[in-house]
Design a protein around this motif. Structure first.
Motif, PDB file in Angstrom:
ATOM      1  N   VAL A 162     -28.383 -10.645  -4.837  1.00 13.82           N
ATOM      2  CA  VAL A 162     -28.668 -11.844  -5.634  1.00 13.82           C
ATOM      3  C   VAL A 162     -28.277 -13.099  -4.853  1.00 13.82           C
ATOM      4  N   ALA A 163     -27.157 -13.041  -4.125  1.00 12.49           N
ATOM      5  CA  ALA A 163     -26.742 -14.187  -3.312  1.00 12.49           C
ATOM      6  C   ALA A 163     -27.772 -14.491  -2.232  1.00 12.49           C
ATOM      7  N   LEU A 164     -28.345 -13.458  -1.628  1.00 10.57           N
ATOM      8  CA  LEU A 164     -29.373 -13.661  -0.603  1.00 10.57           C
ATOM      9  C   LEU A 164     -30.636 -14.267  -1.203  1.00 10.57           C
ATOM     10  N   ILE A 165     -30.975 -13.844  -2.411  1.00 13.61           N
ATOM     11  CA  ILE A 165     -32.096 -14.481  -3.120  1.00 13.61           C
ATOM     12  C   ILE A 165     -31.777 -15.956  -3.345  1.00 13.61           C
ATOM     13  N   GLY A 166     -30.519 -16.252  -3.665  1.00 15.30           N
ATOM     14  CA  GLY A 166     -30.112 -17.641  -3.858  1.00 15.30           C
ATOM     15  C   GLY A 166     -30.313 -18.488  -2.619  1.00 15.30           C
ATOM     16  N   VAL A 167     -30.023 -17.930  -1.432  1.00 14.27           N
ATOM     17  CA  VAL A 167     -30.256 -18.661  -0.183  1.00 14.27           C
ATOM     18  C   VAL A 167     -31.732 -19.028  -0.060  1.00 14.27           C
ATOM     19  N   ALA A 168     -32.603 -18.057  -0.284  1.00  9.54           N
ATOM     20  CA  ALA A 168     -34.042 -18.297  -0.168  1.00  9.54           C
ATOM     21  C   ALA A 168     -34.525 -19.322  -1.188  1.00  9.54           C
TER      22      ALA A 168
END
Length: 256
Positions: A162-168
């Motif tokens: 979810v954090a990686l989705i947040g970066v994108a």
């Protein structure tokens, strides 16, 4: 494409020197633990004989993820959006002209911070809730029981993805408020409302929406109509990869 150590070190210095990073880390852990305990409080006074059938003490101990996932998603977005708001993204690109290397470095640093934050949230939530449940005389989950350790690993990876989705999302919106709006919709509104759509559309959302599917990763007791834990985690990972690729393409193509 592979960032240098200096680039990764620079991104780490940026993130750790910003107060909001540690506020979000602390908020993710605290909210995850507090809401997990609160979510289980209604069962603590119930006799063991009245525990609902199919009750999953492992998944139940991670109810706080409902809010913690939003906080950790914003942690990812905040690795990008303040630089756009302040105009410092231009300076970052002047130092590291290769945009792919810069974005990969940001993503790696966020992944590391998010993984540790997710691990702490998962372990503390699980431990505190299981101690409370056991003290109330209810059946508790233990690491030695089948599927429990895998569920905790799945929970940690779930929040990290979810954090990686947040970066994108931060890269795509270039705005903190825009990122928050997108993440609220993707993490909270769609999983809550879309399954109510009629027919196969609602069924598909309820089963395969990446966030809903990913939540199966930290279940031990099978849920009717849900995907398996492994499949759910793979669906979420694929979604994270797709959004990351789209964000990467936008970062390379757009002006600062």
């Amino acid at each position: 494409m592979i960032p240098s150590r200096n680039t990764i070190r620079s991104e780490w210095t940026k993130l750790r020197s910003v107060r909001s990073t540690w506020i979000l880390v602390a908020s993710a852990v605290f909210s995850g633990v507090a809401l997990s305990v609160l979510g289980m409080s209604d069962l603590l006074g119930v006799p063991a004989s009245q525990v609902p059938p199919g009750w999953d003490p492992t998944a139940g101990s991670l109810k706080g993820f409902l809010f913690a996932q939003l906080v950790i998603g914003m942690l990812g977005a905040f690795s990008v959006t303040p630089e756009y708001a302040s105009g410092l993204i231009g300076s970052s690109l002047a130092v590291v002209p290769a945009r792919s290397r810069l974005l990969v470095a940001k993503t790696l640093v966020v992944a590391a911070i998010a993984f540790v934050t997710s691990l702490l949230t998962t372990v503390i939530s699980f431990t505190v809730v299981q101690v409370s449940v056991k003290g109330a005389g209810l059946p508790a989950a233990g690491l030695g029981q089948p599927g429990v350790f895998g569920a905790l690993v799945g929970a940690t990876l779930y929040l990290t993805f979810v954090a990686l989705i947040g970066v994108a999302v931060g890269v795509l919106t270039r705005s903190s408020t825009g990122s928050l709006a997108v993440l609220v919709g993707a993490l909270l509104l769609v999983p809550a409302l879309a399954p109510g759509l009629p027919g196969a559309v609602g069924d598909a959302f309820g089963r395969y929406w990446p966030i809903t599917a990913g939540q199966a990763a930290y279940t031990v007791v099978p849920v009717e109509g849900a995907v398996s834990p492994g499949s759910g985690l793979v669906i979420l990972l694929v979604a994270a990869v797709v959004v990351t690729v789209v964000g990467h393409a936008a970062f390379r193509a757009r002006d600062v």
